[in-house]
Design a protein around this motif. Sequence first.
Motif, PDB file in Angstrom:
ATOM      1  N   PRO A 161      27.207  42.198 113.842  1.00  0.00           N
ATOM      2  CA  PRO A 161      27.743  40.783 113.532  1.00  0.00           C
ATOM      3  C   PRO A 161      26.466  39.591 113.487  1.00  0.00           C
ATOM      4  CG  PRO A 161      28.687  41.313 115.964  1.00  0.00           C
ATOM      5  CD  PRO A 161      27.813  42.263 114.970  1.00  0.00           C
ATOM      6  N   THR A 162      25.781  40.259 112.613  1.00  0.00           N
ATOM      7  CA  THR A 162      23.993  38.972 112.409  1.00  0.00           C
ATOM      8  C   THR A 162      24.722  37.242 111.677  1.00  0.00           C
ATOM      9  OG1 THR A 162      23.869  39.863 110.339  1.00  0.00           O
ATOM     10  CG2 THR A 162      22.960  41.203 112.609  1.00  0.00           C
ATOM     11  N   GLN A 163      24.118  36.425 111.895  1.00  0.00           N
ATOM     12  CA  GLN A 163      24.352  35.394 111.143  1.00  0.00           C
ATOM     13  C   GLN A 163      24.485  35.216 109.468  1.00  0.00           C
ATOM     14  OE1 GLN A 163      24.926  32.194 112.967  1.00  0.00           O
ATOM     15  NE2 GLN A 163      25.527  31.730 110.519  1.00  0.00           N
ATOM     16  N   ALA A 164      23.446  36.815 108.917  1.00  0.00           N
ATOM     17  CA  ALA A 164      23.036  37.198 107.546  1.00  0.00           C
ATOM     18  C   ALA A 164      24.341  37.582 107.391  1.00  0.00           C
ATOM     19  CB  ALA A 164      21.933  38.299 107.670  1.00  0.00           C
ATOM     20  N   ASN A 165      25.208  38.119 107.606  1.00  0.00           N
ATOM     21  CA  ASN A 165      26.097  39.127 107.574  1.00  0.00           C
ATOM     22  C   ASN A 165      27.139  38.145 107.362  1.00  0.00           C
ATOM     23  OD1 ASN A 165      25.357  41.355 106.880  1.00  0.00           O
ATOM     24  ND2 ASN A 165      25.351  42.572 108.586  1.00  0.00           N
ATOM     25  N   ARG A 166      27.210  36.753 108.653  1.00  0.00           N
ATOM     26  CA  ARG A 166      28.265  35.920 108.366  1.00  0.00           C
ATOM     27  C   ARG A 166      28.402  35.262 107.279  1.00  0.00           C
ATOM     28  NH1 ARG A 166      30.867  33.333 113.136  1.00  0.00           N
ATOM     29  NH2 ARG A 166      31.961  31.203 112.956  1.00  0.00           N
ATOM     30  N   ASP A 167      26.978  34.611 107.073  1.00  0.00           N
ATOM     31  CA  ASP A 167      27.204  33.916 105.442  1.00  0.00           C
ATOM     32  C   ASP A 167      26.986  34.054 104.327  1.00  0.00           C
ATOM     33  OD1 ASP A 167      26.138  32.082 107.387  1.00  0.00           O
ATOM     34  OD2 ASP A 167      24.161  31.722 106.977  1.00  0.00           O
ATOM     35  N   ALA A 168      26.884  35.727 104.367  1.00  0.00           N
ATOM     36  CA  ALA A 168      26.981  36.625 103.191  1.00  0.00           C
ATOM     37  C   ALA A 168      28.625  36.776 102.431  1.00  0.00           C
ATOM     38  CB  ALA A 168      27.167  37.853 103.569  1.00  0.00           C
ATOM     39  N   LEU A 169      29.651  35.871 103.812  1.00  0.00           N
ATOM     40  CA  LEU A 169      31.488  36.189 103.589  1.00  0.00           C
ATOM     41  C   LEU A 169      31.593  34.921 103.042  1.00  0.00           C
ATOM     42  CD1 LEU A 169      32.616  37.995 107.207  1.00  0.00           C
ATOM     43  CD2 LEU A 169      31.988  38.719 104.698  1.00  0.00           C
ATOM     44  N   ARG A 170      30.063  33.812 103.639  1.00  0.00           N
ATOM     45  CA  ARG A 170      31.336  32.268 102.768  1.00  0.00           C
ATOM     46  C   ARG A 170      31.831  32.501 101.514  1.00  0.00           C
ATOM     47  NH1 ARG A 170      29.918  28.201 106.902  1.00  0.00           N
ATOM     48  NH2 ARG A 170      27.768  29.257 108.567  1.00  0.00           N
ATOM     49  N   GLY A 171      31.511  32.827 100.576  1.00  0.00           N
ATOM     50  CA  GLY A 171      31.587  33.042  99.517  1.00  0.00           C
ATOM     51  C   GLY A 171      33.497  33.495  99.324  1.00  0.00           C
ATOM     52  N   PHE A 172      34.008  33.661 100.521  1.00  0.00           N
ATOM     53  CA  PHE A 172      35.504  34.124 100.564  1.00  0.00           C
ATOM     54  C   PHE A 172      36.202  32.881 100.736  1.00  0.00           C
ATOM     55  CE2 PHE A 172      34.566  38.493 101.894  1.00  0.00           C
ATOM     56  CZ  PHE A 172      35.326  39.251 101.405  1.00  0.00           C
ATOM     57  N   LEU A 173      35.029  31.815 101.115  1.00  0.00           N
ATOM     58  CA  LEU A 173      35.821  30.334 101.881  1.00  0.00           C
ATOM     59  C   LEU A 173      35.750  29.728  99.862  1.00  0.00           C
ATOM     60  CD1 LEU A 173      34.288  29.563 104.575  1.00  0.00           C
ATOM     61  CD2 LEU A 173      36.876  30.933 104.053  1.00  0.00           C
ATOM     62  N   THR A 174      35.326  29.863  99.038  1.00  0.00           N
ATOM     63  CA  THR A 174      35.347  28.880  97.399  1.00  0.00           C
ATOM     64  C   THR A 174      36.506  28.926  96.823  1.00  0.00           C
ATOM     65  OG1 THR A 174      34.083  30.764  96.642  1.00  0.00           O
ATOM     66  CG2 THR A 174      32.438  29.668  97.950  1.00  0.00           C
ATOM     67  N   PRO A 175      36.351  27.862  96.028  1.00  0.00           N
ATOM     68  CA  PRO A 175      37.562  27.726  94.915  1.00  0.00           C
ATOM     69  C   PRO A 175      37.790  29.185  94.148  1.00  0.00           C
ATOM     70  CG  PRO A 175      36.673  25.702  95.933  1.00  0.00           C
ATOM     71  CD  PRO A 175      35.592  26.921  96.192  1.00  0.00           C
ATOM     72  N   GLN A 176      36.781  29.325  93.956  1.00  0.00           N
ATOM     73  CA  GLN A 176      36.797  30.946  93.125  1.00  0.00           C
ATOM     74  C   GLN A 176      37.330  31.702  93.849  1.00  0.00           C
ATOM     75  OE1 GLN A 176      33.902  29.160  93.534  1.00  0.00           O
ATOM     76  NE2 GLN A 176      32.312  28.458  91.979  1.00  0.00           N
ATOM     77  N   THR A 177      37.054  31.919  94.737  1.00  0.00           N
ATOM     78  CA  THR A 177      37.729  33.402  96.114  1.00  0.00           C
ATOM     79  C   THR A 177      39.180  32.714  95.937  1.00  0.00           C
ATOM     80  OG1 THR A 177      36.012  33.624  96.447  1.00  0.00           O
ATOM     81  CG2 THR A 177      37.821  34.840  97.368  1.00  0.00           C
ATOM     82  N   THR A 178      39.663  31.766  95.662  1.00  0.00           N
ATOM     83  CA  THR A 178      40.890  30.658  95.823  1.00  0.00           C
ATOM     84  C   THR A 178      41.743  31.294  94.847  1.00  0.00           C
ATOM     85  OG1 THR A 178      40.804  29.579  97.467  1.00  0.00           O
ATOM     86  CG2 THR A 178      42.702  29.562  97.095  1.00  0.00           C
ATOM     87  N   LEU A 179      41.664  31.294  93.371  1.00  0.00           N
ATOM     88  CA  LEU A 179      41.802  31.070  91.881  1.00  0.00           C
ATOM     89  C   LEU A 179      42.211  32.724  92.141  1.00  0.00           C
ATOM     90  CD1 LEU A 179      42.829  30.276  89.603  1.00  0.00           C
ATOM     91  CD2 LEU A 179      39.269  30.103  89.785  1.00  0.00           C
ATOM     92  N   PHE A 180      40.633  33.811  92.756  1.00  0.00           N
ATOM     93  CA  PHE A 180      40.561  35.290  92.389  1.00  0.00           C
ATOM     94  C   PHE A 180      41.979  35.664  93.665  1.00  0.00           C
ATOM     95  CE2 PHE A 180      40.535  38.653  94.416  1.00  0.00           C
ATOM     96  CZ  PHE A 180      39.675  39.965  93.015  1.00  0.00           C
TER      97      PHE A 180
END
Length: 286
Positions: free
Chosen positions: A148-167
């Motif tokens: 649970p590092t900051q780098a691994n946390r930041d890597a998940l921010r893509g889950f919160l984007t409009p592109q992922t919601t559309l997917f």
Amino acid sequence: MSVHFKTADVDGLEVFYREAGDPARPVVLLLHGFPSASHMFRDLIPQLADRYHVVAPDLPGFGMTEQPARDRFAYTFENIANVVGRFTEVLCLGKFALYVFDYGAPVGFRLAVKHPEWISAIVTQNGNTYLEGVSDAFAPVQAYWKAPTQANRDALRGFLTPQTTLFQYTHGVADPSLVSPDGRNLDDFYLARPGNDEIQLDLLLDYQSNVALYDTIQAYLRRHQPPVLAMWGKNDPFFIPPGAEAFKRDVPSAEIRFVESGHFALETHAHEIGAAMRAFLARHIG
């Protein structure tokens, strides 16, 4: 049948919910998933409200329910389940059938484990509680659990984007033009609220607690044998069909059905899911 839009004070937390149907009739509690809210049930509620008292809250940190700061409320699935449990007590719902989807599944199954006497039936729509139902799409989240590092946390921010919601809304849907943009755009609006990104990342980290609870939930199913309808969008990239089929291992009478859709199957198959629910609930709760 009119749908009412209300709020309830749950131990100082303002919980928004949708309500329809006669309060004297059997209760159906609808629990939404990520990154959505009770608006995902807008097409389902009218199909149930002539026979049932239907209640659909927004979970803390989602939709119109209050979003307390992270230093005032720890965003874990256990805490969210506690809020929903108290919500049912504040509304005096008593016994109810559960409809669980995505994040709503670990919330709802926690209630069932703690209060089996509350549960009259379970409808799970892509609401997983088996390891075989978890797809490889969770690999980045699992990496965050392990480190649970900051780098691994930041890597998940893509889950919160409009592109992922559309997917999430369109993957596995034969004709994406059938998916209204209204739901996903509203989800993106809620995700964009200040501080909500950190709340969602907290919940992605805590999702490991749900996997750790799978054995306990399965033991509940085996012991209590609640009526179960697993209604699955079979092209879901996150929770795959073996997760639906696994319910029969613990509840042999479970009904397993698939629709030709993805994760948000209500967006394209609300009529089919509603009809299956009406028949299932009529058999088991009247």
